[in-house]
Design an enzyme around this catalytic site. Sequence first.
Site, short mmCIF file in Angstrom:
data_model
loop_
_atom_site.label_atom_id
_atom_site.label_comp_id
_atom_site.label_asym_id
_atom_site.label_seq_id
_atom_site.Cartn_x
_atom_site.Cartn_y
_atom_site.Cartn_z
NE ARG A 1 -4.14 -1.78 0.23
CZ ARG A 1 -5.33 -1.67 0.83
NH1 ARG A 1 -5.63 -0.57 1.48
NH2 ARG A 1 -6.20 -2.65 0.75
CG ASP B 1 -9.08 -3.35 -4.46
OD1 ASP B 1 -8.57 -2.68 -3.53
OD2 ASP B 1 -9.86 -4.30 -4.24
CE1 TYR C 1 -13.65 -7.44 1.96
CE2 TYR C 1 -11.79 -8.44 0.82
CZ TYR C 1 -12.28 -7.55 1.76
OH TYR C 1 -11.43 -6.79 2.51
O1 CP3 Z 1 0.15 0.40 -3.16
C1 CP3 Z 1 -0.39 -0.73 -3.24
O2 CP3 Z 1 -0.17 -1.62 -2.39
C2 CP3 Z 1 -1.21 -1.07 -4.48
C3 CP3 Z 1 -2.59 -0.94 -4.39
C4 CP3 Z 1 -3.54 -1.86 -3.67
C5 CP3 Z 1 -4.86 -1.45 -3.37
N1 CP3 Z 1 -5.56 -2.50 -2.89
C6 CP3 Z 1 -5.38 -0.11 -3.62
C7 CP3 Z 1 -6.47 0.39 -2.76
C8 CP3 Z 1 -3.44 -3.19 -3.26
C9 CP3 Z 1 -2.24 -4.12 -3.32
C10 CP3 Z 1 -4.73 -3.58 -2.78
C11 CP3 Z 1 -5.05 -4.93 -2.33
C12 CP3 Z 1 -6.23 -5.14 -1.48
N2 CP3 Z 1 -7.48 -4.61 -1.61
C13 CP3 Z 1 -6.26 -6.05 -0.41
C14 CP3 Z 1 -5.11 -6.91 0.00
C15 CP3 Z 1 -4.06 -6.11 0.70
C16 CP3 Z 1 -4.32 -5.89 2.16
O3 CP3 Z 1 -4.39 -4.73 2.57
O4 CP3 Z 1 -4.42 -6.89 2.89
C17 CP3 Z 1 -7.55 -6.03 0.14
C18 CP3 Z 1 -8.03 -6.81 1.34
C19 CP3 Z 1 -8.32 -5.12 -0.64
C20 CP3 Z 1 -9.76 -4.78 -0.49
C21 CP3 Z 1 -9.88 -3.33 -0.19
N3 CP3 Z 1 -9.81 -2.33 -1.15
C22 CP3 Z 1 -9.99 -2.70 1.08
C23 CP3 Z 1 -10.10 -3.42 2.40
C24 CP3 Z 1 -9.98 -1.30 0.87
C25 CP3 Z 1 -10.02 -0.19 1.90
C26 CP3 Z 1 -11.37 0.40 2.09
C27 CP3 Z 1 -11.29 1.67 2.94
O5 CP3 Z 1 -11.67 2.74 2.44
O6 CP3 Z 1 -10.85 1.58 4.09
C28 CP3 Z 1 -9.87 -1.11 -0.53
C29 CP3 Z 1 -9.77 0.19 -1.22
C30 CP3 Z 1 -8.42 0.54 -1.70
N4 CP3 Z 1 -7.64 -0.27 -2.45
C31 CP3 Z 1 -7.76 1.78 -1.49
C32 CP3 Z 1 -6.54 1.69 -2.18
C33 CP3 Z 1 -5.50 2.77 -2.32
C34 CP3 Z 1 -8.31 2.97 -0.74
C35 CP3 Z 1 -9.47 3.54 -1.47
C36 CP3 Z 1 -9.33 5.01 -1.77
O7 CP3 Z 1 -8.24 5.55 -1.90
O8 CP3 Z 1 -10.41 5.61 -1.96
#
Ligand code: CP3
Length: 365
Positions: A44, A93, A168
């Site tokens: 992330r 994602d 999910y």
């Molecule tokens: O920089 C990186 O690592 C690359 C980007 C990345 C994202 N998601 C972007 C993202 C990666 C590798 C992921 C993987 C991901 N997504 C996982 C596995 C990694 C982990 O953290 O265990 C999981 C479980 C998800 C599902 C998911 N997507 C979640 C739980 C969330 C957060 C929701 C929240 O708002 O709290 C997301 C959204 C997400 N994916 C964001 C990003 C940058 C944030 C959304 C935003 O910026 O609006």
Amino acid sequence: MTADAARPNDDSANTPASGALAASPFLLACRRRPVPHTPVWFMRQAGRSLPEYLRVREGVPMLESCTRPDMIVEITMQPVRRYAVDAAIFFSDIMVPLKAIGVDLDIKPGVGPVIADPIRTAADLDALRPLVPDDVPYVTEAVQGLAGELGTTPLIGFAGGPFTLASYLIEGGPSKNHERTKAMMYGAPELWASLLDRLADLTIAFLKVQVAAGASAVQLFDSWVGAVAAVDYRESVLPHTRRIFAAMEPLGVPRIHFGVGTGELLGPMGEAGADVVGVDWRVPLDEAVSRVEPGKALQGNLDPAILFAPWEIVERRARDVLARGRTAEGHIFNLGHGVLPSTDPDVLARLADLVHEASTEDRLQ
Ligand code: CP3
């Protein structure tokens, strides 16, 4: 560089990464080869901790941003410009391939992935058709663009692991206890196996698209699999994960396997076929070495919350991770889970520099 580090990198000759890219510390460490310094990147690293990310994303929903190649390239590059990281991770994602095959889902800010019609019966499985490269043209285009921009910095492609995606889909959103998921795993093993089979196929196809377009390594994020007991992991998850890593083997890129709270699973996860096992912050790396079978590099594992403590503490803990990491056959420095959104980017910049400096000093001693 030590004499060891100058040894030819013979086992990468048949891989897509050749020349300067193959000699990158990140890819060398994945292959358990000598490195000039311990490579570092942060899960992330692209995301809400960066003001430039928030600016680019303003008004654009998360899943839409993952379909716009210009935005994907820009966001992936942001942490690479800021930090001395040894790898980039593709901005996407784990839910993107599901969306691409038509599953009705959204990623709600502050909540996470939400599924309109959860998958709970055999009939529901019809919603999960195979993924073909034409479903994700924006991924191919963005990876190709990034390969050009990144030069000798490797790009890590990624996908979600089978348990995490299943959770999910079955729960319909984020879940603390994964009760419906486990109810299917324990109570309807055939349905569970068919679901995970389809998810494994989806993951394989999504990872292959990224590697075909130029990704130099892949990471499987089975983030929530730590909720499963080792005996059930072996029976109900491992066969599917193993199939994913076996399908990726001919592509010749390093494979990383990560989950949170997986201390009790490190042994079986090490048997799933990845080259690198990711470790969260709960298990010291030298202890993880004894839990994972030989022949693996380790990735991790500074507690992401430590970055909120005074720098002296961060430095002491980071040096401790490096020291313990030296007991592994290969070590890639990372956090034990993703960068928390309120993390100060300057601390991450300082940490990347510290990892490089401290690990170079170690090698010169
Ligand atoms: O920089 C990186 O690592 C690359 C980007 C990345 C994202 N998601 C972007 C993202 C990666 C590798 C992921 C993987 C991901 N997504 C996982 C596995 C990694 C982990 O953290 O265990 C999981 C479980 C998800 C599902 C998911 N997507 C979640 C739980 C969330 C957060 C929701 C929240 O708002 O709290 C997301 C959204 C997400 N994916 C964001 C990003 C940058 C944030 C959304 C935003 O910026 O609006």
